[in-house]
Design an enzyme around this catalytic site. Structure first.
Site, PDB file in Angstrom:
ATOM      1  N   ASP A  25      43.171 -57.794 -36.271  1.00  0.00           N
ATOM      2  CA  ASP A  25      42.315 -57.436 -36.076  1.00  0.00           C
ATOM      3  C   ASP A  25      41.916 -57.354 -36.628  1.00  0.00           C
ATOM      4  O   ASP A  25      41.060 -57.674 -37.815  1.00  0.00           O
ATOM      5  CB  ASP A  25      42.666 -55.612 -36.869  1.00  0.00           C
ATOM      6  N   SER A  77      38.199 -51.593 -31.535  1.00  0.00           N
ATOM      7  CA  SER A  77      40.087 -51.427 -31.947  1.00  0.00           C
ATOM      8  C   SER A  77      40.650 -50.753 -30.283  1.00  0.00           C
ATOM      9  O   SER A  77      41.892 -51.062 -29.792  1.00  0.00           O
ATOM     10  CB  SER A  77      40.177 -50.657 -32.966  1.00  0.00           C
ATOM     11  N   HIS A 136      32.218 -45.151 -31.360  1.00  0.00           N
ATOM     12  CA  HIS A 136      32.985 -43.731 -31.839  1.00  0.00           C
ATOM     13  C   HIS A 136      31.526 -42.468 -31.068  1.00  0.00           C
ATOM     14  O   HIS A 136      31.954 -41.600 -30.216  1.00  0.00           O
ATOM     15  CB  HIS A 136      33.012 -42.770 -32.254  1.00  0.00           C
ATOM     16  N   ARG A 166      28.340 -48.117 -40.241  1.00  0.00           N
ATOM     17  CA  ARG A 166      29.475 -49.426 -39.943  1.00  0.00           C
ATOM     18  C   ARG A 166      30.221 -49.625 -38.533  1.00  0.00           C
ATOM     19  O   ARG A 166      30.141 -50.564 -38.559  1.00  0.00           O
ATOM     20  CB  ARG A 166      30.766 -48.620 -39.723  1.00  0.00           C
ATOM     21  N   ASP A 167      28.878 -49.348 -37.704  1.00  0.00           N
ATOM     22  CA  ASP A 167      29.237 -49.579 -36.050  1.00  0.00           C
ATOM     23  C   ASP A 167      27.712 -50.456 -36.086  1.00  0.00           C
ATOM     24  O   ASP A 167      27.882 -50.910 -34.599  1.00  0.00           O
ATOM     25  CB  ASP A 167      29.359 -49.023 -35.231  1.00  0.00           C
ATOM     26  N   ARG A 202      30.772 -41.247 -42.446  1.00  0.00           N
ATOM     27  CA  ARG A 202      31.747 -40.735 -42.224  1.00  0.00           C
ATOM     28  C   ARG A 202      32.799 -41.103 -42.426  1.00  0.00           C
ATOM     29  O   ARG A 202      34.055 -40.775 -41.994  1.00  0.00           O
ATOM     30  CB  ARG A 202      31.376 -41.617 -40.698  1.00  0.00           C
ATOM     31  N   ARG A 209      41.565 -40.802 -39.987  1.00  0.00           N
ATOM     32  CA  ARG A 209      42.196 -41.284 -38.577  1.00  0.00           C
ATOM     33  C   ARG A 209      43.393 -41.511 -39.277  1.00  0.00           C
ATOM     34  O   ARG A 209      43.640 -41.949 -40.192  1.00  0.00           O
ATOM     35  CB  ARG A 209      41.394 -42.152 -38.076  1.00  0.00           C
ATOM     36  N   ARG A 284      35.340 -41.437 -28.361  1.00  0.00           N
ATOM     37  CA  ARG A 284      36.701 -42.225 -29.550  1.00  0.00           C
ATOM     38  C   ARG A 284      37.643 -41.430 -29.954  1.00  0.00           C
ATOM     39  O   ARG A 284      37.062 -40.299 -30.233  1.00  0.00           O
ATOM     40  CB  ARG A 284      35.338 -43.726 -30.112  1.00  0.00           C
ATOM     41  N   ALA A 285      38.543 -41.264 -29.439  1.00  0.00           N
ATOM     42  CA  ALA A 285      39.741 -40.703 -30.483  1.00  0.00           C
ATOM     43  C   ALA A 285      39.998 -40.025 -31.553  1.00  0.00           C
ATOM     44  O   ALA A 285      40.143 -39.105 -32.393  1.00  0.00           O
ATOM     45  CB  ALA A 285      41.015 -40.713 -29.246  1.00  0.00           C
ATOM     46  N   ASP A 286      40.211 -41.829 -32.261  1.00  0.00           N
ATOM     47  CA  ASP A 286      41.123 -41.683 -32.927  1.00  0.00           C
ATOM     48  C   ASP A 286      40.859 -40.374 -34.718  1.00  0.00           C
ATOM     49  O   ASP A 286      40.993 -39.960 -34.897  1.00  0.00           O
ATOM     50  CB  ASP A 286      41.621 -43.468 -34.105  1.00  0.00           C
ATOM     51  N   ARG A 287      39.491 -40.766 -34.994  1.00  0.00           N
ATOM     52  CA  ARG A 287      38.840 -40.191 -35.788  1.00  0.00           C
ATOM     53  C   ARG A 287      38.626 -38.474 -35.126  1.00  0.00           C
ATOM     54  O   ARG A 287      37.734 -37.674 -36.232  1.00  0.00           O
ATOM     55  CB  ARG A 287      37.510 -41.215 -36.035  1.00  0.00           C
ATOM     56  N   LYS A 360      45.586 -48.959 -38.679  1.00  0.00           N
ATOM     57  CA  LYS A 360      45.470 -49.611 -37.373  1.00  0.00           C
ATOM     58  C   LYS A 360      46.984 -48.722 -36.991  1.00  0.00           C
ATOM     59  O   LYS A 360      47.187 -49.551 -36.200  1.00  0.00           O
ATOM     60  CB  LYS A 360      45.489 -50.528 -37.997  1.00  0.00           C
ATOM     61  N   ASP A 428      39.274 -56.758 -40.268  1.00  0.00           N
ATOM     62  CA  ASP A 428      38.364 -55.265 -40.440  1.00  0.00           C
ATOM     63  C   ASP A 428      38.400 -54.694 -40.837  1.00  0.00           C
ATOM     64  O   ASP A 428      37.237 -54.230 -41.157  1.00  0.00           O
ATOM     65  CB  ASP A 428      39.204 -55.249 -38.793  1.00  0.00           C
ATOM     66  N   HIS A 432      34.367 -54.678 -42.640  1.00  0.00           N
ATOM     67  CA  HIS A 432      33.376 -54.058 -41.988  1.00  0.00           C
ATOM     68  C   HIS A 432      32.640 -53.106 -43.546  1.00  0.00           C
ATOM     69  O   HIS A 432      31.696 -52.570 -43.836  1.00  0.00           O
ATOM     70  CB  HIS A 432      34.345 -52.526 -42.034  1.00  0.00           C
ATOM     71  N   ASP A 469      41.979 -58.793 -31.437  1.00  0.00           N
ATOM     72  CA  ASP A 469      41.868 -56.566 -30.535  1.00  0.00           C
ATOM     73  C   ASP A 469      40.242 -57.065 -30.388  1.00  0.00           C
ATOM     74  O   ASP A 469      39.326 -56.962 -29.334  1.00  0.00           O
ATOM     75  CB  ASP A 469      41.637 -55.838 -30.828  1.00  0.00           C
ATOM     76  N   HIS A 470      39.428 -57.999 -31.082  1.00  0.00           N
ATOM     77  CA  HIS A 470      37.655 -58.329 -30.741  1.00  0.00           C
ATOM     78  C   HIS A 470      37.530 -59.151 -32.541  1.00  0.00           C
ATOM     79  O   HIS A 470      37.953 -59.067 -33.500  1.00  0.00           O
ATOM     80  CB  HIS A 470      37.202 -56.572 -31.488  1.00  0.00           C
ATOM     81  N   HIS A 501      31.615 -54.735 -36.044  1.00  0.00           N
ATOM     82  CA  HIS A 501      31.988 -56.013 -35.124  1.00  0.00           C
ATOM     83  C   HIS A 501      30.981 -56.945 -34.731  1.00  0.00           C
ATOM     84  O   HIS A 501      29.721 -56.515 -34.278  1.00  0.00           O
ATOM     85  CB  HIS A 501      33.219 -54.855 -34.031  1.00  0.00           C
TER      86      HIS A 501
END
Ligand SMILES: O=C(O)[C@H](O)COP(=O)(O)O
Ligand SMILES: [Mn+2]
Ligand SMILES: [Mn+2]
Length: 557
Positions: A25, A77, A136, A166-167, A202, A209, A284-287, A360, A428, A432, A469-470, A501
Site C-alpha cells: 500500500d 485506497s 474523503h 494528510r491528503d 482527523r 476506521r 468516502r466510506a471507511d472513516r 488496511k 502508506d 502519511h 493501490d497508489h 499520496h
C-alpha cells in the site's frame, strides 16, 4: 449460477499451488532520488523482481484510470482497491457528488428532502474533513451543499470541521478554516446564521476506521453533538492556530485535539439538538462508518453518548456500507460496484485467505468487494485482521508486517487456499507522517517480508502478483512544479514534507516457481490501470476473466 461460471484459460494451466496477490500500500514508481523512500530504501527482493524481463511493468493508479474526476486527482485506497477487486473502472464518489451538485439532482433526492425538514426551524449540521484533497471530501462540495441549503430556506447552519494535513499539506488547516469562516459570513446577507461549531484533527477526532480506536469517534461525538471538548475558543481560526502551537514545532493538522466554539458567555454555538439535521459531508466510506453508527442506531452502546438527540434527520453524503445499508438516508447514491472478483471466485470454488492489519483490513475485504462488509461465502473465504498499533506510525514503522507475513506463510503452507491476498500498510501509513527515514524503514521491512513470503510460495509451487493501490512513500517532499526541486521551509531551510499520496503509477511484478516460463506481460497495453490487474490474477488461477473486466496484463508466448 451460469452467470458466474469462469472457463479454464486456454493457454495458462491451473496452478498446483496457491496464487499470492500482495498489495504494497502506497508503493509507487517515481522519480529516483533521495526523497523517494521506495527507491532509496534497501529493497533487494523487489529490485531483483523488477529486473526480470517481461515480468514487471507499471500501471496507472490515479485520476480517470480509477474513476476519479480528473487526472489531477491522486489515487487512494478506496478507489484503488475497488478497481483491483472489481476489474472495472467505476465513477467514484468524488465524481458522483460533483455531478449531483452540478445538475441539481442532489436537491431532488429523498436524502435532501429529509434534511430540508430542518431548514425553517432547526439547525443543519455538516460534519466532515475540511480539505480539498478529494480523497474523503472536497471543500467546494461542502460549500455547494451549504449554499444549496441556504437557497432552499435553511436558517441556521453549523459546520464541524476535521482538519486534514494528510491528503493536503500540513498547516493548510489555517487557510481552510479562514476560507470557511469567510464563506459562512457571506451567508448572513441571505438571512442564514452559519458558523463553525467544533472540530479537531482527523486522526484524533471522529475519522477512525475499521474500529481501530473508538475513542476517536467518542471525542467527535462529544465535541460535535454535546459541545464538550478540552479546548474552547470563540474564534475558529484562533482555535486552529493555537492548537498547532509554535511554528518551529507545530502539532500536525492530522492530530489537533478536539475543540468547541462558544459564544462570549462560554456557551457552545452548535450542539446537535432534537429535530436537527446532520449531514456527514465525506463521500468516502471507511472513516464515516463508525460515526454513522453512533448517529443512526438508537441502541448504540459502544460508548456512552450521554445524550441522543430525538427526531434527527441524519444523512451521509453517500451510503457508506452497501451490506448494512448504512446510513439509511444519503444525499447521493453510491457507486454501484457489482460482479467483483470475490463473487466470481466463490462461484468457481476458489478458496481465499485475505489478511491485513486493522488500518488496511477493510481495504482488502470491504473495498475489494465493492464496499460490502461481509463474506460472499464464509465456507470458502477466511478474512484475518491483525490488530494495528495505536501510535503515529513513524514511531513504529514495521507496523504489523512481520505478523501479517507469518499469517500469510501459514495460509500458503496450509493447502487450504487457492488464493492468498495480503495488504502491507507500511509504505502508506508511514508515508502519511511525512517522515522520510521512517518511510525508508517501512519499505525495507515490507521488501524483507515479501521475500519471506515468496520463498514459502516457491516451496508450494505457487504464483504471485505484487502491486500497489497508489503512490505515497515514493515521494516524501513537496516540489516546485516547474523544476521538480524540493520546496524548502522558509524558516528552517529543510525540504517541506509531503504527507499525501502521489500521482505515480504503481508496479506490477509477477512470477513464482509455479508460473510457466511462457507467461509474460503483454506489451500492447500502455495505458493499463489498476482495473487491468483483476483479470491478470484470475488468469494466474488458470481461469479466463469475465468479459466485462478490463484486459489482462499477461499472455503466453
Ligand atoms: O484515510 C487516509 O488515511 C488517507 O486520507 C488516505 O489514505 P488511504 O487511501 O491509503 O487509506
Ligand atoms: Mn492505500
Ligand atoms: Mn493512504
Amino acid at each position: 449460477m451460469a452467470d458466474f461460471k469462469l472457463e479454464a484459460h486456454p493457454t495458462i494451466p491451473a496452478p498446483d499451488g496457491p496464487v499470492l496477490v500482495c498489495i504494497l500500500d502506497g508503493w509507487g514508481v517515481n522519480v529516483e532520488d533521495e526523497f523517494n523512500a521506495v527507491f532509496s530504501a534497501d529493497t533487494p527482493c523487489t529490485d531483483a523482481l523488477r529486473a526480470v524481463p517481461r515480468r514487471f511493468r507499471s500501471v496507472k493508479a490515479h485520476g480517470t484510470a480509477v474513476g476519479l474526476p480528473s487526472d489531477a486527482d491522486m489515487g487512494n485506497s478506496e478507489v484503488g482497491h475497488n478497481a483491483l477487486g472489481s476489474g472495472q473502472v467505476i465513477d467514484q464518489g468524488a465524481r458522483l457528488v460533483d455531478q449531483a451538485l452540478a445538475n441539481g439532482k442532489m436537491f431532488e433526492l429523498p436524502g435532501w428532502k429529509l434534511i430540508s425538514q430542518a431548514f425553517p426551524n432547526n439547525t443543519v449540521h455538516f460534519i466532515g474533513l475540511l480539505s480539498d484533497g478529494g480523497v474523503h471530501s472536497r471543500y467546494n462540495q461542502l460549500v455547494g451543499c451549504i449554499k444549496g441549503a441556504v437557497e432552499r430556506g435553511a436558517k441556521r447552519i453549523r459546520v464541524h470541521v476535521l482538519t486534514d494535513g494528510r491528503d493536503v499539506p500540513d498547516g493548510s488547516s489555517v487557510q481552510f478554516v479562514s476560507s470557511l469562516v469567510k464563506d459562512l459570513k457571506e451567508l448572513e446577507a441571505q438571512g442564514c446564521d452559519a458558523q463553525i461549531a467544533s472540530g479537531g484533527g482527523r486522526m484524533c477526532v471522529t475519522m477512525d476506521r475499521y474500529e481501530a480506536d473508538w475513542d476517536i469517534v467518542k471525542r467527535g461525538w462529544q465535541a460535535h453533538v454535546l459541545g464538550k471538548a478540552p479546548h474552547t475558543f470563540t474564534d475558529p481560526v484562533q482555535a486552529v492556530k493555537t492548537l498547532r502551537g509554535p511554528s518551529d514545532d507545530p502539532v500536525s493538522d492530522q492530530w489537533l485535539p478536539p475543540f468547541v466554539i462558544t459564544d462570549e458567555a462560554g456557551k457552545p454555538v452548535g450542539t446537535v439538538e432534537d429535530g436537527d439535521a446532520v449531514v456527514l459531508f465525506n463521500f468516502r466510506a471507511d472513516r464515516m462508518v463508525e460515526i454513522s453508527k453512533a448517529f443512526e442506531y438508537p441502541d448504540f452502546d459502544i460508548f456512552d453518548r450521554e445524550r441522543y438527540p430525538k427526531d434527527l434527520k441524519f444523512v451521509g453524503m453517500m451510503q457508506y456500507d452497501g451490506d448494512l445499508l448504512l446510513p439509511a438516508n444519503f444525499l447521493v447514491p453510491p457507486p454501484e460496484i457489482h460482479k467483483t472478483s470475490g463473487e466470481f471466485l466463490v462461484h468457481n470454488g476458489i478458496s481465499t485467505f485475505a489478511c491485513s492489519e486493522t488500518q488496511k483490513f477493510g481495504h482488502v475485504t470491504f473495498f475489494w468487494n465493492g464496499n460490502r462488509s461481509g463474506y460472499f461465502d464464509s465456507n470458502l473465504e477466511t478474512y484475518l485482521e491483525i490488530p494495528s498499533d495505536k501510535v503515529p506510525f513513524n514511531q513504529a514503522p514495521d507496523m504489523k508486517a512481520y505478523e501479517i507475513t507469518e499469517a500469510g506463510k501459514e495460509a500458503l503452507r496450509s493447502g487450504k487456499y487457492k488464493m492468498v491476498r495480503i495488504n502491507y500498510a507500511n509504505p502508506d501509513m508511514v508515508g502519511h507522517t511525512g517522515d522520510l527515514e521512517a518511510s525508508k524503514r517501512a519499505c525495507a521491512t515490507v521488501d524483507k517480508c515479501v521475500a519471506d513470503l515468496l520463498s514459502v510460495l516457491d516451496e508450494v509451487n505457487g504464483r504471485f502478483l505484487l502491486t500497489s493501490d497508489h503512490g505515497n512513500s515514493d515521494d516524501m517532499v513537496q516540489r516546485e512544479k516547474k523544476t521538480n526541486k524540493p520546496l524548502l521551509d522558509a524558516d528552517t531551510g529543510k525540504p517541506l514534507p509531503l504527507t499525501s499520496h502521489t500521482l505515480a503509477p504503481v508496479p506490477v511484478y509477477i512470477g513464482g516457481k509455479g508460473l510457466p516460463d511462457s507467461v509474460v506481460m503483454r506489451d500492447d497495453l500502455p495505458d493499463a490501470g489498476l482495473a487491468n490487474i483483476t483479470a491478470t490474477y484470475i488468469n494466474l488461477l488458470g481461469l479466463q476473466a469475465p468479459s466485462l473486466y478490463k484486459d489482462s496484463l499477461i499472455t503466453t508466448v
